[in-house]
Design an enzyme around this catalytic site. Structure first.
Site, PDB file in Angstrom:
ATOM      1  N   SER A   1      37.234  63.799  71.290  1.00  0.00           N
ATOM      2  CA  SER A   1      37.333  62.605  70.449  1.00  0.00           C
ATOM      3  C   SER A   1      37.164  61.352  71.296  1.00  0.00           C
ATOM      4  CB  SER A   1      38.728  62.588  69.800  1.00  0.00           C
ATOM      5  OG  SER A   1      39.124  61.282  69.411  1.00  0.00           O
TER       6      SER A   1
ATOM      7  N   TYR B   1      47.944  62.335  69.206  1.00  0.00           N
ATOM      8  CA  TYR B   1      46.549  62.769  69.039  1.00  0.00           C
ATOM      9  C   TYR B   1      45.762  62.490  70.314  1.00  0.00           C
ATOM     10  CZ  TYR B   1      41.929  63.022  66.744  1.00  0.00           C
ATOM     11  OH  TYR B   1      40.630  63.336  66.397  1.00  0.00           O
TER      12      TYR B   1
ATOM     13  N   LYS C   1      43.995  65.229  72.666  1.00  0.00           N
ATOM     14  CA  LYS C   1      42.542  65.218  72.869  1.00  0.00           C
ATOM     15  C   LYS C   1      42.194  64.957  74.339  1.00  0.00           C
ATOM     16  CE  LYS C   1      41.334  66.075  68.592  1.00  0.00           C
ATOM     17  NZ  LYS C   1      40.727  67.336  68.183  1.00  0.00           N
TER      18      LYS C   1
HETATM   19  P1  NAP Z   1      39.613  67.311  58.767  1.00  0.00           P
HETATM   20  O1  NAP Z   1      38.694  66.793  57.717  1.00  0.00           O
HETATM   21  O2  NAP Z   1      41.050  66.893  58.764  1.00  0.00           O
HETATM   22  O3  NAP Z   1      39.546  68.930  58.771  1.00  0.00           O
HETATM   23  C1  NAP Z   1      40.344  69.600  59.707  1.00  0.00           C
HETATM   24  C2  NAP Z   1      40.416  71.033  59.265  1.00  0.00           C
HETATM   25  O4  NAP Z   1      41.322  71.752  60.119  1.00  0.00           O
HETATM   26  C3  NAP Z   1      40.978  71.152  57.838  1.00  0.00           C
HETATM   27  O5  NAP Z   1      40.359  72.189  57.124  1.00  0.00           O
HETATM   28  C4  NAP Z   1      42.427  71.489  58.127  1.00  0.00           C
HETATM   29  O6  NAP Z   1      43.111  72.122  57.076  1.00  0.00           O
HETATM   30  C5  NAP Z   1      42.267  72.433  59.302  1.00  0.00           C
HETATM   31  N1  NAP Z   1      43.551  72.668  59.984  1.00  0.00           N
HETATM   32  C6  NAP Z   1      44.527  71.774  60.225  1.00  0.00           C
HETATM   33  N2  NAP Z   1      45.555  72.377  60.833  1.00  0.00           N
HETATM   34  C7  NAP Z   1      45.225  73.688  60.981  1.00  0.00           C
HETATM   35  C8  NAP Z   1      45.875  74.822  61.538  1.00  0.00           C
HETATM   36  N3  NAP Z   1      47.103  74.748  62.063  1.00  0.00           N
HETATM   37  N4  NAP Z   1      45.236  76.018  61.515  1.00  0.00           N
HETATM   38  C9  NAP Z   1      44.010  76.127  60.953  1.00  0.00           C
HETATM   39  N5  NAP Z   1      43.320  75.082  60.407  1.00  0.00           N
HETATM   40  C10 NAP Z   1      43.942  73.883  60.433  1.00  0.00           C
HETATM   41  O7  NAP Z   1      39.036  66.940  60.198  1.00  0.00           O
HETATM   42  P2  NAP Z   1      37.538  66.529  60.618  1.00  0.00           P
HETATM   43  O8  NAP Z   1      37.361  65.070  60.475  1.00  0.00           O
HETATM   44  O9  NAP Z   1      36.566  67.479  59.978  1.00  0.00           O
HETATM   45  O10 NAP Z   1      37.632  66.812  62.181  1.00  0.00           O
HETATM   46  C11 NAP Z   1      37.474  68.120  62.691  1.00  0.00           C
HETATM   47  C12 NAP Z   1      37.850  68.057  64.173  1.00  0.00           C
HETATM   48  O11 NAP Z   1      37.096  67.035  64.813  1.00  0.00           O
HETATM   49  C13 NAP Z   1      39.317  67.724  64.397  1.00  0.00           C
HETATM   50  O12 NAP Z   1      39.774  68.409  65.545  1.00  0.00           O
HETATM   51  C14 NAP Z   1      39.288  66.211  64.680  1.00  0.00           C
HETATM   52  O13 NAP Z   1      40.380  65.812  65.478  1.00  0.00           O
HETATM   53  C15 NAP Z   1      37.990  66.085  65.405  1.00  0.00           C
HETATM   54  N6  NAP Z   1      37.389  64.748  65.332  1.00  0.00           N
HETATM   55  C16 NAP Z   1      37.174  64.148  64.134  1.00  0.00           C
HETATM   56  C17 NAP Z   1      36.587  62.859  64.126  1.00  0.00           C
HETATM   57  C18 NAP Z   1      36.317  62.115  62.857  1.00  0.00           C
HETATM   58  O14 NAP Z   1      36.065  60.900  62.951  1.00  0.00           O
HETATM   59  N7  NAP Z   1      36.367  62.741  61.699  1.00  0.00           N
HETATM   60  C19 NAP Z   1      36.247  62.252  65.318  1.00  0.00           C
HETATM   61  C20 NAP Z   1      36.530  62.907  66.525  1.00  0.00           C
HETATM   62  C21 NAP Z   1      37.091  64.160  66.513  1.00  0.00           C
HETATM   63  P3  NAP Z   1      44.181  71.198  56.275  1.00  0.00           P
HETATM   64  O15 NAP Z   1      43.394  70.513  55.232  1.00  0.00           O
HETATM   65  O16 NAP Z   1      45.219  72.121  55.740  1.00  0.00           O
HETATM   66  O17 NAP Z   1      44.780  70.233  57.282  1.00  0.00           O
HETATM   67  C1  GCO Z   2      41.798  57.150  64.273  1.00  0.00           C
HETATM   68  C2  GCO Z   2      40.736  58.159  63.936  1.00  0.00           C
HETATM   69  C3  GCO Z   2      40.122  58.720  65.210  1.00  0.00           C
HETATM   70  C4  GCO Z   2      38.987  59.634  64.856  1.00  0.00           C
HETATM   71  C5  GCO Z   2      38.359  60.243  66.048  1.00  0.00           C
HETATM   72  C6  GCO Z   2      37.654  59.225  66.876  1.00  0.00           C
HETATM   73  O1  GCO Z   2      42.827  57.129  63.589  1.00  0.00           O
HETATM   74  O2  GCO Z   2      41.546  56.375  65.219  1.00  0.00           O
HETATM   75  O3  GCO Z   2      41.250  59.215  63.144  1.00  0.00           O
HETATM   76  O4  GCO Z   2      41.098  59.390  65.940  1.00  0.00           O
HETATM   77  O5  GCO Z   2      39.428  60.664  64.068  1.00  0.00           O
HETATM   78  O6  GCO Z   2      39.225  61.043  66.796  1.00  0.00           O
HETATM   79  O7  GCO Z   2      36.894  59.908  67.838  1.00  0.00           O
END
Ligand code: NAP
Ligand code: GCO
Length: 290
Positions: free
Chosen positions: A149, A162, A166
């Site tokens: 992230s 978080y 990360k």
């Molecule tokens: P999301 O929409 O919150 O989806 C996360 C998924 O993980 C959901 O299906 C969630 O289920 C599942 N999950 C949560 N806790 C779990 C557990 N204990 N065991 C199994 N599954 C679990 O997240 P996303 O935005 O797609 O992001 C996916 C990954 O990329 C995450 O690691 C996030 O930190 C990372 N990321 C996201 C962004 C962004 O901007 N979106 C940026 C950087 C990194 P529930 O619905 O039950 O929670």
């Molecule tokens: C926040 C966001 C970020 C993104 C992502 C950025 O609250 O700042 O959720 O953490 O999810 O991780 O890379």
């Protein structure tokens, strides 16, 4: 004669994407299937989400395997991997995608809330990687891709647990590379910027008067492209890191952030909204600061 694009194919591979009922995980898994993966397997935290994911994969013409598995529960993780080994021959590609975030000022965050984030975002990838590594070592091949992230590099208010998780995941990525690279196992990470998924939906919610959320404007002012990323933006990198094309890349975090980490940003008040590329709405499933 195989061409260069064949290096990006995943033919014959079993890919496990954790937490892939929706969001980035679903996007990664769909891309893997399109790139030729033999089987997509995924888990989520409850049967309702697994069923939702199965329906999504079916809609995309993908015969995925899904099961309930909490990545923080070592017994469930090991049972999931054992089932995948018995049914499909083991995991060739693991994406540690499952993650949660809690946006709470550190001085107000309880230990239980801290532990929950660390357990899912850091201990989960440890447990899932530990479960698949023996099979990858036996095959002398494997790909592990972690979900890092911006917060692997930067802090911000309210996301202490978080960011710590990360940041730790970045170092776990380097350590798996160091310890298991000798077995032709590559462990890298995807470092997304701000992507339009349910996890970030709360940051884009319009204000009562219909105007743009201040954080939405802030992120656009920090991003040269002045837009949020979309899940499709990350599919190519995921396939690349899962494919033979990246066999000599190891221990790296590849940031895919529209340029945020390279740019000091501009005055949010000076942004010309007429030039914004609209980000498609995200179905606000489970939009809860977890
Ligand atoms: P999301 O929409 O919150 O989806 C996360 C998924 O993980 C959901 O299906 C969630 O289920 C599942 N999950 C949560 N806790 C779990 C557990 N204990 N065991 C199994 N599954 C679990 O997240 P996303 O935005 O797609 O992001 C996916 C990954 O990329 C995450 O690691 C996030 O930190 C990372 N990321 C996201 C962004 C962004 O901007 N979106 C940026 C950087 C990194 P529930 O619905 O039950 O929670
Ligand atoms: C926040 C966001 C970020 C993104 C992502 C950025 O609250 O700042 O959720 O953490 O999810 O991780 O890379």
């Amino acid at each position: 004669m195989a061409g260069i694009l064949d290096k990006f194919r995943l033919d014959g591979k079993v890919a496990w994407v954790t937490g892939a009922s929706y969001g980035l995980g679903l996007a990664y898994a769909k891309a893997f299937a399109e790139a030729g993966a033999k089987k997509i397997v995924f888990n989520d935290i409850n049967q309702e989400l697994v069923d939702r994911g199965l329906a999504e994969y079916k809609k995309a013409g993908i015969d995925a395997y899904g099961a309930v598995c909490d990545v923080t529960n070592e017994e469930q993780v090991n049972a999931f991997v054992k089932t995948v080994e018995e049914k499909f021959g083991g995991v060739d590609i693991l994406v540690n995608n499952a993650g949660i975030i809690k946006r709470i000022p550190m001085t107000e965050m309880t230990k239980q809330q801290w532990d929950q984030v660390i357990n899912v975002d850091l201990t989960g990838p440890f447990l899932c990687s530990k479960a698949v590594l023996p099979g990858m070592i036996a095959k002398k091949a494997g790909k592990i891709i972690n979900a890092c992230s911006m917060m692997s590099e930067l802090g911000r208010e309210t996301v202490s647990a978080y960011a710590a998780a990360k940041g730790g995941l970045k170092m776990l990525t380097k350590n798996v590379c160091s310890e298991y690279g000798q077995y032709n196992i590559q462990c890298n990470a995807i470092g997304p910027g701000y992507i339009a998924t349910p996890q970030t939906a709360a940051l884009r919610e319009k204000q009562a008067d219909g105007s743009m959320a201040p954080f939405d404007r802030f992120i656009r002012s920090k991003t040269p492209a002045q837009r949020w990323g979309e899940t499709e933006d990350l599919q190519g990198l995921a396939v690349f890191l899962a494919s033979p094309a990246s066999d000599f890349i190891n221990g790296q975090v590849v940031y895919i952030d529209g340029g945020i980490l390279a740019y000091i940003g501009q005055d949010p008040s000076q942004l010309d909204e007429s030039k914004f590329q609209e980000v498609t709405g995200v179905e606000d499933v489970n939009v809860v600061d977890k």
